[in-house]
Scaffold this motif. Structure first.
Motif, mmCIF file in Angstrom:
data_model
loop_
_atom_site.group_PDB
_atom_site.id
_atom_site.type_symbol
_atom_site.label_atom_id
_atom_site.label_comp_id
_atom_site.label_asym_id
_atom_site.label_seq_id
_atom_site.Cartn_x
_atom_site.Cartn_y
_atom_site.Cartn_z
ATOM 1 N N UNK A 1 0.852 -1.190 0.000
ATOM 2 C CA UNK A 1 0.000 0.000 0.000
ATOM 3 C C UNK A 1 0.884 1.235 0.000
ATOM 4 N N UNK A 2 0.567 2.183 -0.809
ATOM 5 C CA UNK A 2 1.348 3.419 -0.897
ATOM 6 C C UNK A 2 1.061 4.303 0.314
ATOM 7 N N UNK A 3 2.060 5.092 0.685
ATOM 8 C CA UNK A 3 1.887 6.065 1.747
ATOM 9 C C UNK A 3 0.821 7.064 1.323
ATOM 10 N N UNK A 4 0.023 7.535 2.254
ATOM 11 C CA UNK A 4 -1.034 8.460 1.872
ATOM 12 C C UNK A 4 -0.946 9.766 2.655
ATOM 13 N N UNK A 5 -1.399 10.813 2.038
ATOM 14 C CA UNK A 5 -1.545 12.128 2.643
ATOM 15 C C UNK A 5 -2.882 12.661 2.171
ATOM 16 N N UNK A 6 -3.686 13.163 3.107
ATOM 17 C CA UNK A 6 -5.002 13.691 2.742
ATOM 18 C C UNK A 6 -5.783 12.682 1.899
ATOM 19 N N UNK A 7 -5.722 11.432 2.240
ATOM 20 C CA UNK A 7 -6.412 10.334 1.557
ATOM 21 C C UNK A 7 -5.929 10.104 0.127
ATOM 22 N N UNK A 8 -4.798 10.684 -0.256
ATOM 23 C CA UNK A 8 -4.235 10.460 -1.577
ATOM 24 C C UNK A 8 -2.833 9.886 -1.416
ATOM 25 N N UNK A 9 -2.483 8.908 -2.226
ATOM 26 C CA UNK A 9 -1.119 8.392 -2.151
ATOM 27 C C UNK A 9 -0.105 9.485 -2.500
ATOM 28 N N UNK A 10 1.077 9.394 -1.904
ATOM 29 C CA UNK A 10 2.146 10.333 -2.215
ATOM 30 C C UNK A 10 2.753 9.903 -3.548
ATOM 31 N N UNK A 11 2.843 10.819 -4.477
ATOM 32 C CA UNK A 11 3.245 10.493 -5.843
ATOM 33 C C UNK A 11 4.746 10.249 -5.967
ATOM 34 N N UNK A 12 5.088 9.245 -6.790
ATOM 35 C CA UNK A 12 6.471 8.986 -7.168
ATOM 36 C C UNK A 12 6.916 9.978 -8.234
ATOM 37 N N UNK A 13 5.973 10.564 -8.951
ATOM 38 C CA UNK A 13 6.229 11.562 -9.986
ATOM 39 C C UNK A 13 4.911 12.233 -10.327
ATOM 40 N N UNK A 14 5.025 13.412 -10.925
ATOM 41 C CA UNK A 14 3.862 14.123 -11.450
ATOM 42 C C UNK A 14 4.126 14.375 -12.927
ATOM 43 N N UNK A 15 3.198 13.979 -13.776
ATOM 44 C CA UNK A 15 3.274 14.238 -15.208
ATOM 45 C C UNK A 15 2.342 15.398 -15.531
ATOM 46 N N UNK A 16 2.812 16.330 -16.336
ATOM 47 C CA UNK A 16 1.973 17.441 -16.783
ATOM 48 C C UNK A 16 1.774 17.267 -18.284
ATOM 49 N N UNK A 17 0.520 17.053 -18.669
ATOM 50 C CA UNK A 17 0.207 16.837 -20.080
ATOM 51 C C UNK A 17 -0.837 17.846 -20.547
ATOM 52 N N UNK A 18 -1.288 17.677 -21.778
ATOM 53 C CA UNK A 18 -2.157 18.658 -22.421
ATOM 54 C C UNK A 18 -3.551 18.705 -21.789
ATOM 55 N N UNK A 19 -4.278 17.594 -21.852
ATOM 56 C CA UNK A 19 -5.639 17.533 -21.333
ATOM 57 C C UNK A 19 -6.005 16.066 -21.116
ATOM 58 N N UNK A 20 -7.179 15.780 -20.566
ATOM 59 C CA UNK A 20 -7.521 14.379 -20.305
ATOM 60 C C UNK A 20 -7.645 13.500 -21.552
ATOM 61 N N UNK A 21 -7.598 14.066 -22.733
ATOM 62 C CA UNK A 21 -7.601 13.273 -23.966
ATOM 63 C C UNK A 21 -8.831 12.397 -24.092
ATOM 64 N N UNK A 22 -8.627 11.137 -24.396
ATOM 65 C CA UNK A 22 -9.755 10.221 -24.557
ATOM 66 C C UNK A 22 -9.980 9.364 -23.318
ATOM 67 N N UNK A 23 -9.216 9.605 -22.259
ATOM 68 C CA UNK A 23 -9.470 8.946 -20.985
ATOM 69 C C UNK A 23 -10.839 9.404 -20.494
ATOM 70 N N UNK A 24 -11.519 8.542 -19.752
ATOM 71 C CA UNK A 24 -12.834 8.939 -19.252
ATOM 72 C C UNK A 24 -13.132 8.224 -17.939
ATOM 73 N N UNK A 25 -13.961 8.827 -17.095
ATOM 74 C CA UNK A 25 -14.332 8.184 -15.834
ATOM 75 C C UNK A 25 -15.058 6.857 -16.084
#
Length: 187
Positions: A1-25
């Motif tokens: 289990x990943x370490x969590x802060x504020x109920x979110x795992x602490x990231x190994x990296x952050x990627x900054x991209x254009x937009x959500x693209x074709x990903x969807x909920x």
């Protein structure tokens, strides 16, 4: 289990991209949100159906043995085509007089700070593409990231603030992007 802060795992990296693209909920979500509601929204992790770009990120995760990365975008507008995306965000900004659709807007600075949190020494990987139509969004993002440590990406030679997107058109180029990103991260 990943370490969590504020109920979110602490990231190994952050990627900054254009937009959500074709990903969807995975489950239907309310996508009609007024600009004055965006900055006040609570942030929740939402399971998504990944797109091919996210699989490229997962390949990097596999080779780096990362368990959790966060992907943030220049804009929340979902459009897999860079050209039509650029037209849409410009039109939205002209009509609304705001650019709150971007996590890099002043109104969303608290959200941005939270989304940039990561493990000590973890990188922020710029991978938003090289389209000229993104220039206003790129400028805003680079200004917001100016004080951050570990910012990197596969830069387009001779271009300021243009970083290759993880999903180039040819399979050979996709493999090359992963290999070059791993080389950059291991340097």
């Amino acid at each position: 289990m990943a370490t969590t802060t504020e109920n979110n795992p602490v990231a190994d990296a952050v990627f900054v991209m254009m937009n959500p693209g074709s990903s969807r909920p995975v489950e239907k979500t309310n996508q009609l949100i007024s600009s004055n509601q965006v900055a006040e929204m609570t942030v929740e992790l939402v399971p998504t159906v990944p797109d091919r770009t996210q699989y490229q990120v997962m390949r990097v995760m596999h080779y780096k043995h990362w368990r959790y990365v966060r992907v943030i975008n220049l804009s929340d507008l979902r459009d897999p085509q860079c050209g039509s995306f650029a037209q849409r965000y410009v039109q939205l900004e002209q009509e609304s007089g705001t650019w709150v659709h971007s996590l890099f807007s002043a109104e969303r600075s608290v959200q941005l700070k939270r989304n940039l949190s990561r493990k000590p020494g973890a990188p922020i990987i710029l991978a938003w593409g090289v389209s000229e139509g993104l220039n206003p969004l790129i400028e805003r993002a680079t200004n917001a990231l100016a004080e951050e440590q570990g910012v990197m990406g596969l830069a387009k030679p001779g271009q300021d603030n243009k970083y290759f997107h993880p999903l180039p058109p040819l399979q050979r180029q996709k493999e090359q992007w992963v290999a070059q990103m791993l080389e950059l991260l291991n340097a």
